[in-house]
Design a protein around this motif. Structure first.
Motif, short mmCIF file in Angstrom:
data_model
loop_
_atom_site.label_atom_id
_atom_site.label_comp_id
_atom_site.label_asym_id
_atom_site.label_seq_id
_atom_site.Cartn_x
_atom_site.Cartn_y
_atom_site.Cartn_z
N ILE A 146 0.87 -1.18 -0.03
CA ILE A 146 0.08 0.03 -0.08
C ILE A 146 0.91 1.31 0.02
CG2 ILE A 146 -2.01 1.20 1.09
CD1 ILE A 146 -2.22 -1.80 0.03
N ALA A 147 1.07 1.86 -1.15
CA ALA A 147 1.59 3.20 -1.25
C ALA A 147 0.52 4.30 -0.90
CB ALA A 147 2.26 3.13 -2.58
N SER A 148 0.81 5.19 -1.99
CA SER A 148 -0.30 6.37 -1.57
C SER A 148 -0.03 7.28 -2.74
CB SER A 148 -0.03 7.41 -0.33
OG SER A 148 -0.47 8.54 -0.20
N VAL A 149 -1.35 7.88 -3.06
CA VAL A 149 -1.39 9.03 -4.14
C VAL A 149 -0.17 10.11 -3.69
CG1 VAL A 149 -3.11 10.60 -3.06
CG2 VAL A 149 -2.86 10.56 -5.55
N ALA A 150 0.29 10.14 -2.35
CA ALA A 150 1.21 11.18 -1.96
C ALA A 150 2.79 10.71 -2.79
CB ALA A 150 1.63 10.98 -0.47
N LEU A 195 -6.76 10.13 -0.60
CA LEU A 195 -7.06 10.51 0.92
C LEU A 195 -8.38 9.78 1.26
CD1 LEU A 195 -6.53 12.16 3.17
CD2 LEU A 195 -7.79 13.78 2.34
N THR A 196 -8.66 9.31 2.23
CA THR A 196 -9.85 8.47 2.51
C THR A 196 -10.06 8.81 3.84
OG1 THR A 196 -8.94 6.53 1.12
CG2 THR A 196 -10.92 6.17 2.69
N PRO A 197 -11.20 9.07 4.23
CA PRO A 197 -11.53 9.67 5.54
C PRO A 197 -11.77 8.64 6.55
CG PRO A 197 -13.53 9.51 4.23
CD PRO A 197 -12.28 9.26 3.35
N THR A 198 -10.41 8.01 6.96
CA THR A 198 -10.19 7.05 8.24
C THR A 198 -9.63 7.76 9.11
OG1 THR A 198 -8.09 6.37 7.34
CG2 THR A 198 -9.63 5.22 6.45
N ALA A 199 -9.24 7.32 10.19
CA ALA A 199 -8.73 8.07 11.20
C ALA A 199 -7.36 8.67 11.05
CB ALA A 199 -8.37 7.19 12.60
N MET A 200 -6.52 7.94 10.10
CA MET A 200 -5.39 8.69 9.42
C MET A 200 -5.52 9.81 8.66
SD MET A 200 -2.24 6.99 7.45
CE MET A 200 -1.62 5.95 8.93
N GLY A 201 -6.71 9.56 7.68
CA GLY A 201 -7.00 10.59 6.93
C GLY A 201 -7.45 11.88 7.57
N ASN A 202 -8.43 11.74 8.39
CA ASN A 202 -9.02 12.93 9.04
C ASN A 202 -7.95 13.56 10.07
OD1 ASN A 202 -11.52 12.03 8.19
ND2 ASN A 202 -11.95 11.01 9.88
N LYS A 203 -6.85 12.74 10.34
CA LYS A 203 -6.05 13.29 11.25
C LYS A 203 -5.12 14.44 10.48
CE LYS A 203 -2.25 12.64 14.54
NZ LYS A 203 -1.05 13.56 14.00
N LEU A 204 -4.75 13.95 9.10
CA LEU A 204 -4.05 14.82 8.34
C LEU A 204 -4.72 15.95 7.86
CD1 LEU A 204 -1.73 15.22 6.00
CD2 LEU A 204 -3.04 13.82 4.42
N ALA A 221 -10.02 18.92 3.22
CA ALA A 221 -10.51 17.92 2.41
C ALA A 221 -11.22 18.07 1.19
CB ALA A 221 -11.63 17.04 3.34
N GLY A 222 -11.71 19.48 1.29
CA GLY A 222 -12.35 19.86 -0.04
C GLY A 222 -11.33 20.28 -0.91
N ALA A 223 -10.35 20.79 -0.53
CA ALA A 223 -9.11 21.20 -1.72
C ALA A 223 -8.68 19.73 -2.39
CB ALA A 223 -8.07 21.63 -1.14
N VAL A 224 -8.58 18.64 -1.45
CA VAL A 224 -8.35 17.30 -2.03
C VAL A 224 -9.48 16.98 -2.99
CG1 VAL A 224 -7.75 14.98 -1.70
CG2 VAL A 224 -6.78 16.69 -0.05
N ALA A 225 -10.57 16.95 -2.77
CA ALA A 225 -11.73 16.55 -3.64
C ALA A 225 -11.79 17.53 -4.82
CB ALA A 225 -13.00 16.82 -2.87
N GLU A 226 -11.57 18.62 -4.68
CA GLU A 226 -11.29 19.58 -6.04
C GLU A 226 -10.23 19.18 -6.76
OE1 GLU A 226 -11.27 23.45 -4.89
OE2 GLU A 226 -13.11 23.56 -3.92
N MET A 227 -9.01 18.64 -6.43
CA MET A 227 -8.03 18.07 -7.13
C MET A 227 -8.27 16.86 -7.71
SD MET A 227 -4.96 19.09 -4.49
CE MET A 227 -3.81 18.27 -5.27
N ARG A 232 -14.57 13.45 -5.40
CA ARG A 232 -14.74 13.11 -3.96
C ARG A 232 -13.51 12.53 -3.43
NH1 ARG A 232 -15.08 7.59 -3.74
NH2 ARG A 232 -15.83 6.20 -5.40
N LEU A 233 -13.58 12.15 -2.13
CA LEU A 233 -12.25 11.54 -1.53
C LEU A 233 -12.70 10.14 -1.78
CD1 LEU A 233 -12.30 13.30 2.13
CD2 LEU A 233 -10.99 13.89 -0.05
N GLY A 234 -11.66 9.14 -1.45
CA GLY A 234 -11.54 7.87 -1.48
C GLY A 234 -12.63 7.29 -0.42
N GLN A 235 -12.89 5.98 -0.47
CA GLN A 235 -13.63 5.25 0.37
C GLN A 235 -13.00 4.02 0.59
OE1 GLN A 235 -16.53 6.51 2.08
NE2 GLN A 235 -16.10 8.26 0.78
N VAL A 236 -13.14 3.38 1.64
CA VAL A 236 -12.33 2.13 2.00
C VAL A 236 -12.59 0.91 1.03
CG1 VAL A 236 -12.04 0.53 3.89
CG2 VAL A 236 -11.99 2.69 4.76
#
Length: 267
Positions: A146-150, A195-204, A221-227, A232-236
């Motif tokens: 598991i890498a990341s869009v980052a 970016l996914t709204p898990t505990a880690m994503g929300n903390k970021l 979070a809105g800026a990420v969705a706009e990009m 939208r954000l990812g889901q699990v």
């Protein structure tokens, strides 16, 4: 058409007690796999495994600090003994510490390197040892890192985290080449989650707001969705479905690949 049926296969998911890892474990179990939840959070890991069993899955918990080589060896031995083999390893465990580079904390950076990079490398190592022809699994298999869009974009506040996820991309490709050249029969791929709204994503999102990069967590979070072209954000389950695909025979001729699961954000 090849299906995503994983009946008869055994999967180990690191960081599987919660968040993306728990979702991936649930999806693998739903596809028919027996699943080992591997985590440093013993009670939560036991609860996650118990919840899977309540849904009819065969599931176990194994304690695992992914940075510890000896614990990896012990965990794999336990999984093979309890579930009858090892066919799939999902190297999901990871941590993120938000810092501007100008305020970089060396200890936090080393911790991210240790968990995200060394932890993944050890996971590949022990997957290979278990799955190669002379290993206790011996049937080949699949590793999904598991890498990341980052790893594919420049987002402020996550410089070292981004570097660790880029390293996972490189590890994936070299490992796939080694497995092929040495006849291990193990496919190695990675995904780049959004970016996914898990505990880690929300903390970021909270951390970015506290650093003054955005006026609020919601704005972050809105800026990420706009990009993101899909808006939208990812889901699990988006990420979990990709892991099931790469673990299955539907991906039998795919190795050394990085699959973006980011709504187009990293293109």
């Amino acid at each position: 058409m090849t299906s995503y049926d994983l009946t008869g296969r055994v999967a180990l998911v690191t960081g599987g007690a919660q968040g993306l890892g728990a979702g991936m474990a649930e999806a693998l179990a739903a596809a028919g796999a027996s699943v080992a939840i591997a985590d440093v959070q013993n009670q939560l890991g036991e609860e996650t495994a118990s919840a899977l069993r309540a849904q009819g899955a065969k599931a176990e918990f194994v304690a695992l600090d992914v940075t510890d080589d000896g614990q990896w060896a012990t965990a794999v031995e336990k999984v093979v003994g309890a579930l009858g083999g090892l066919d799939i390893v999902v190297n999901n465990a990871g941590i993120e510490v938000t810092n501007l580079i100008v305020d970089l904390d060396a200890d936090s950076a080393r911790k991210m390197l240790d968990v995200n990079v060394i932890g993944t490398a050890l996971g590949i190592k022990h997957a290979f040892r278990a799955m190669r022809p002379e290993g206790p699994g011996g049937k080949g298999g699949a590793v999904v890192n598991i890498a990341s869009v980052a790893a594919t974009i420049a987002f402020p506040g996550i410089g070292v985290y981004s570097a660790t996820k880029s390293a996972i991309d490189r590890l994936t490709r070299v490992a796939a080449m080694e497995s092929g050249k040495l006849g291990y029969g193990v496919r190695v791929n990675c995904i780049y989650p959004a970016l996914t709204p898990t505990a880690m994503g929300n903390k970021l999102a909270v951390d970015c707001a506290e650093l003054g990069l955005f006026p609020s967590p919601e704005a972050a979070a809105g800026a990420v969705a706009e990009m993101t072209p899909l808006g939208r954000l990812g889901q699990v389950d988006d990420m979990a479905d990709a892991v099931v695909f790469l673990s299955s025979d539907a991906a039998k001729f795919i190795t050394g690949a990085g699959l973006p699961v980011d709504g187009g954000m990293g293109m």
